[in-house]
Design a protein around this motif. Structure first.
Motif, PDB file in Angstrom:
ATOM      1  N   LYS A 307       0.816  -1.214   0.000  1.00 23.12           N
ATOM      2  CA  LYS A 307       0.000   0.000   0.000  1.00 23.12           C
ATOM      3  C   LYS A 307       0.850   1.265   0.000  1.00 23.12           C
ATOM      4  O   LYS A 307       0.321   2.383   0.056  1.00 23.12           O
ATOM      5  N   ALA A 308       2.169   1.109  -0.078  1.00 24.66           N
ATOM      6  CA  ALA A 308       3.085   2.256  -0.109  1.00 24.66           C
ATOM      7  C   ALA A 308       4.035   2.098  -1.289  1.00 24.66           C
ATOM      8  O   ALA A 308       4.374   0.980  -1.687  1.00 24.66           O
ATOM      9  N   PHE A 321       5.402   7.022  -0.151  1.00 22.38           N
ATOM     10  CA  PHE A 321       4.066   7.604  -0.173  1.00 22.38           C
ATOM     11  C   PHE A 321       3.008   6.506  -0.085  1.00 22.38           C
ATOM     12  O   PHE A 321       3.181   5.407  -0.633  1.00 22.38           O
ATOM     13  N   ALA A 322       1.920   6.809   0.597  1.00 23.45           N
ATOM     14  CA  ALA A 322       0.786   5.888   0.660  1.00 23.45           C
ATOM     15  C   ALA A 322       0.032   5.923  -0.670  1.00 23.45           C
ATOM     16  O   ALA A 322      -0.274   7.000  -1.179  1.00 23.45           O
ATOM     17  N   VAL A 323      -0.232   4.754  -1.238  1.00 23.24           N
ATOM     18  CA  VAL A 323      -1.079   4.673  -2.434  1.00 23.24           C
ATOM     19  C   VAL A 323      -2.475   4.195  -2.069  1.00 23.24           C
ATOM     20  O   VAL A 323      -3.400   4.287  -2.867  1.00 23.24           O
ATOM     21  N   GLU A 324      -2.606   3.672  -0.852  1.00 24.30           N
ATOM     22  CA  GLU A 324      -3.897   3.326  -0.269  1.00 24.30           C
ATOM     23  C   GLU A 324      -3.871   3.788   1.183  1.00 24.30           C
ATOM     24  O   GLU A 324      -2.799   3.933   1.775  1.00 24.30           O
ATOM     25  N   PRO A 325      -5.028   4.037   1.784  1.00 24.83           N
ATOM     26  CA  PRO A 325      -5.042   4.528   3.166  1.00 24.83           C
ATOM     27  C   PRO A 325      -4.484   3.500   4.153  1.00 24.83           C
ATOM     28  O   PRO A 325      -4.616   2.285   3.959  1.00 24.83           O
ATOM     29  N   ALA A 333       5.982  -0.930   7.422  1.00 23.64           N
ATOM     30  CA  ALA A 333       7.245  -1.514   6.969  1.00 23.64           C
ATOM     31  C   ALA A 333       7.927  -2.258   8.093  1.00 23.64           C
ATOM     32  O   ALA A 333       7.680  -2.008   9.281  1.00 23.64           O
ATOM     33  N   LEU A 334       8.799  -3.185   7.706  1.00 28.49           N
ATOM     34  CA  LEU A 334       9.742  -3.844   8.599  1.00 28.49           C
ATOM     35  C   LEU A 334      11.130  -3.563   8.041  1.00 28.49           C
ATOM     36  O   LEU A 334      11.442  -3.963   6.916  1.00 28.49           O
ATOM     37  N   LEU A 335      11.939  -2.847   8.796  1.00 31.02           N
ATOM     38  CA  LEU A 335      13.229  -2.379   8.310  1.00 31.02           C
ATOM     39  C   LEU A 335      14.336  -3.333   8.750  1.00 31.02           C
ATOM     40  O   LEU A 335      14.716  -3.373   9.913  1.00 31.02           O
ATOM     41  N   VAL A 402       4.922   1.875  11.908  1.00 26.37           N
ATOM     42  CA  VAL A 402       3.464   1.825  11.897  1.00 26.37           C
ATOM     43  C   VAL A 402       2.911   3.250  11.762  1.00 26.37           C
ATOM     44  O   VAL A 402       3.603   4.236  12.014  1.00 26.37           O
ATOM     45  N   ALA A 403       1.638   3.330  11.380  1.00 23.45           N
ATOM     46  CA  ALA A 403       0.974   4.627  11.267  1.00 23.45           C
ATOM     47  C   ALA A 403       0.610   5.147  12.657  1.00 23.45           C
ATOM     48  O   ALA A 403       0.014   4.425  13.459  1.00 23.45           O
ATOM     49  N   MET A 404       0.953   6.403  12.947  1.00 24.91           N
ATOM     50  CA  MET A 404       0.593   7.028  14.224  1.00 24.91           C
ATOM     51  C   MET A 404      -0.859   7.504  14.218  1.00 24.91           C
ATOM     52  O   MET A 404      -1.453   7.734  15.274  1.00 24.91           O
ATOM     53  N   ARG A 405      -1.387   7.693  13.018  1.00 23.07           N
ATOM     54  CA  ARG A 405      -2.765   8.133  12.827  1.00 23.07           C
ATOM     55  C   ARG A 405      -3.221   7.594  11.487  1.00 23.07           C
ATOM     56  O   ARG A 405      -2.455   6.903  10.795  1.00 23.07           O
ATOM     57  N   GLY A 406      -4.442   7.883  11.096  1.00 22.32           N
ATOM     58  CA  GLY A 406      -4.867   7.506   9.765  1.00 22.32           C
ATOM     59  C   GLY A 406      -4.057   8.248   8.712  1.00 22.32           C
ATOM     60  O   GLY A 406      -3.843   9.455   8.822  1.00 22.32           O
ATOM     61  N   VAL A 407      -3.572   7.535   7.709  1.00 18.44           N
ATOM     62  CA  VAL A 407      -2.773   8.120   6.632  1.00 18.44           C
ATOM     63  C   VAL A 407      -3.560   7.966   5.333  1.00 18.44           C
ATOM     64  O   VAL A 407      -3.953   6.850   4.965  1.00 18.44           O
ATOM     65  N   GLU A 408      -3.783   9.077   4.647  1.00 18.72           N
ATOM     66  CA  GLU A 408      -4.561   9.059   3.415  1.00 18.72           C
ATOM     67  C   GLU A 408      -3.671   8.736   2.218  1.00 18.72           C
ATOM     68  O   GLU A 408      -2.466   8.993   2.227  1.00 18.72           O
ATOM     69  N   ALA A 409      -4.283   8.181   1.173  1.00 22.41           N
ATOM     70  CA  ALA A 409      -3.556   7.932  -0.074  1.00 22.41           C
ATOM     71  C   ALA A 409      -2.996   9.252  -0.602  1.00 22.41           C
ATOM     72  O   ALA A 409      -3.674  10.277  -0.599  1.00 22.41           O
ATOM     73  N   GLY A 410      -1.743   9.216  -1.026  1.00 20.62           N
ATOM     74  CA  GLY A 410      -1.079  10.409  -1.530  1.00 20.62           C
ATOM     75  C   GLY A 410      -0.184  11.086  -0.514  1.00 20.62           C
ATOM     76  O   GLY A 410       0.673  11.897  -0.886  1.00 20.62           O
TER      77      GLY A 410
END
Length: 476
Positions: A307-308, A321-325, A333-335, A402-410
């Motif tokens: 999704k990124a 960048f997020a391509v999906e929310p 990711a896992l780094l 991880v996402a700290m909040r909702g992340v929108e596409a784009g």
């Protein structure tokens, strides 16, 4: 050792003798290169394109060629033709190149049908990541279009049935001593993708070909073809040594005129360590659905959600960048990497130091080998996460983002380097430009009460422990 490179003396010699291909590039170079330009010829081979650039008035031409024998011959021929002061020959992998100035023009003829086998996409990604080329660099060719056609081939060779991938060069006909293998199209050619080379291109692709049958018959092959746009008004299709059509065998199936045919393809553009492989065939609901996996076996240490995607930020190189929310606390990711001490890290390439992140008071997670860095520079690593003083992502554990909040596409996905940084060896100015921007990133930022409150639960675990100890000391 890097072994997935294309240059051998046979192919560059064929390219040199390919009049249509070589004259087309001469015409493009004469259109694009201006007196005083700095030109980079990536994958120079015989050096003929470097000579064209020098003759067009370039003040400096960097001719990069991996094959040392070819590089030595190029250097001798540059002197022979009076270009010793203009053409600087560099023997090495273009993905590891550094230049003292950014190139005005890039000549990158690492084109192979559908960009599957040669290094065009990962090499240009690496050149962009290394700031050898930038937004103002003019690139020859400027873009590439890919097409596909379903059809039929008689795979009867020497009394045996041999369905086999064919490189269908235009001069390989029965009259020239080659076994004839005519491709009979049963569908119209359809455009599958287009890549512009003036931007970052994700090496991974997944696409579907959909075509309507023009004739009834038995489909047992798909022809892949391409068109290189050298400039906005100059194109080059298949020639005797450039971008020849590929014909890939399929399990035979019957089609009627007007019937739809579709095929899914996935894989990577360029830079593979193994041959392409073709897997998976199915027929559903009366419509032919084929899946061909063109995936190369790339070595990656990190995992990034599908999704990124990595792409240009427009301000400071590449970013994720997020391509999906993403929802709050969803894994991004896992780094991966090697756990190194600071002393070990400082012995590595500057890129390795720049992308490492701290996981303990004296330990770092880093890419440690040249192969790992080459894959990362080519865009296959995917973990181009930038800093922001107003981030939308953080850590959960030592390696999970991880996402700290909702992340929108784009949205660009970022974390604050204060979430992992406590050592001062890489303090830096901040370019994030957000309303929370601290202007400078230093090792003690994690101690700021505002950040401790905003990022609680998203620091590296060792910093969470340091904060807990600090609060305990203050209470005493």
């Amino acid at each position: 050792m890097v072994t997935d490179l294309f240059s051998k003396s046979e192919v560059p010699s064929l390219c040199l003798r390919d009049v249509e291909r070589t004259e087309a590039f001469r015409k493009a170079i004469n259109k694009v290169v201006k007196p005083g330009d700095v030109v980079l010829d990536a994958g120079a081979g015989s050096g003929i394109l470097s000579f064209f650039a020098a003759a067009a008035g370039a003040r400096k031409v960097y001719a990069v060629e991996y094959d040392t024998a070819l590089a030595d011959a190029l250097k001798r021929n540059a002197a022979l033709n009076g270009f010793a002061e203009v053409i600087e020959v560099i023997a090495g992998d273009v993905r590891e190149l550094r230049l003292p100035v950014q190139a005005d023009v890039l000549i990158a003829e690492m084109i192979e049908t559908w960009l599957l086998d040669e290094l065009q996409v990962p090499a240009l990604n690496a050149l962009r990541a290394n700031r050898v080329i930038g937004a103002g660099t003019k690139i020859i060719p400027e873009r590439y279009e890919a097409f596909a056609t379903f059809g039929h081939v008689e795979f009867d060779l020497y009394g045996f049935q041999l369905p086999f991938p064919i490189h269908d060069w235009p001069d390989l006909d029965g009259e020239s001593g080659w076994h004839p293998m005519l491709f009979h199209p049963l569908t119209e050619p359809v455009k599958v993708f287009e890549l512009w080379f003036n931007r970052y291109n994700d090496p991974a692709f997944k696409t579907t070909i959909r075509a309507n049958s023009l004739l009834s018959g038995s489909v047992n092959a798909v022809r892949l073809s391409g068109l290189a746009h050298l400039t906005h008004d100059l194109t080059l299709g298949p020639t005797v040594a450039f971008n020849g059509n590929k014909v890939l065998p399929l399990e035979p199936f019957a089609v009627q005129a007007g019937e739809p045919v579709s095929m899914s393809l996935s894989g990577h553009w360029g830079g593979g360590r193994r041959s392409n492989r073709f897997v998976g065939v199915s027929v559903t609901n009366g419509e032919q659905e084929w899946e061909i996996d063109l995936t190369h076996d790339h070595y990656k240490l990190s995992w990034v959600s599908p999704k990124a995607r990595t792409r240009e930020t427009g301000h400071y190189g590449l970013g994720v960048f997020a391509v999906e929310p993403f929802s709050k606390d969803e894994r991004i990711a896992l780094l991966g990497g090697h756990i190194l001490t600071l002393g070990e890290l400082m012995t590595l390439d500057k890129d390795a130091q720049a992308i490492a992140f701290q996981v303990s008071d004296d330990l770092f997670n880093a890419y440690a080998t040249e192969d790992e860095l080459t894959v990362w520079r080519s865009g296959f690593g995917g973990d181009y996460f930038n800093h922001s003083c107003n981030p939308n992502a953080g850590f959960r554990g030592m390696i999970e983002v991880v996402a700290m909040r909702g992340v929108e596409a784009g949205e660009q996905i970022t974390f604050d380097y204060a979430m992992c940084k406590t050592m001062s060896f890489d303090d830096m100015d901040c370019l994030c430009g957000t309303s929370h921007c601290r202007k400078q990133l230093i090792s003690d930022d994690w101690k700021l009460p505002e950040l401790q409150q905003r990022y609680r639960g998203y620091f590296q675990p060792y910093i969470e422990e340091k904060i807990a100890r600090l609060r305990g000391d203050e209470q005493l």
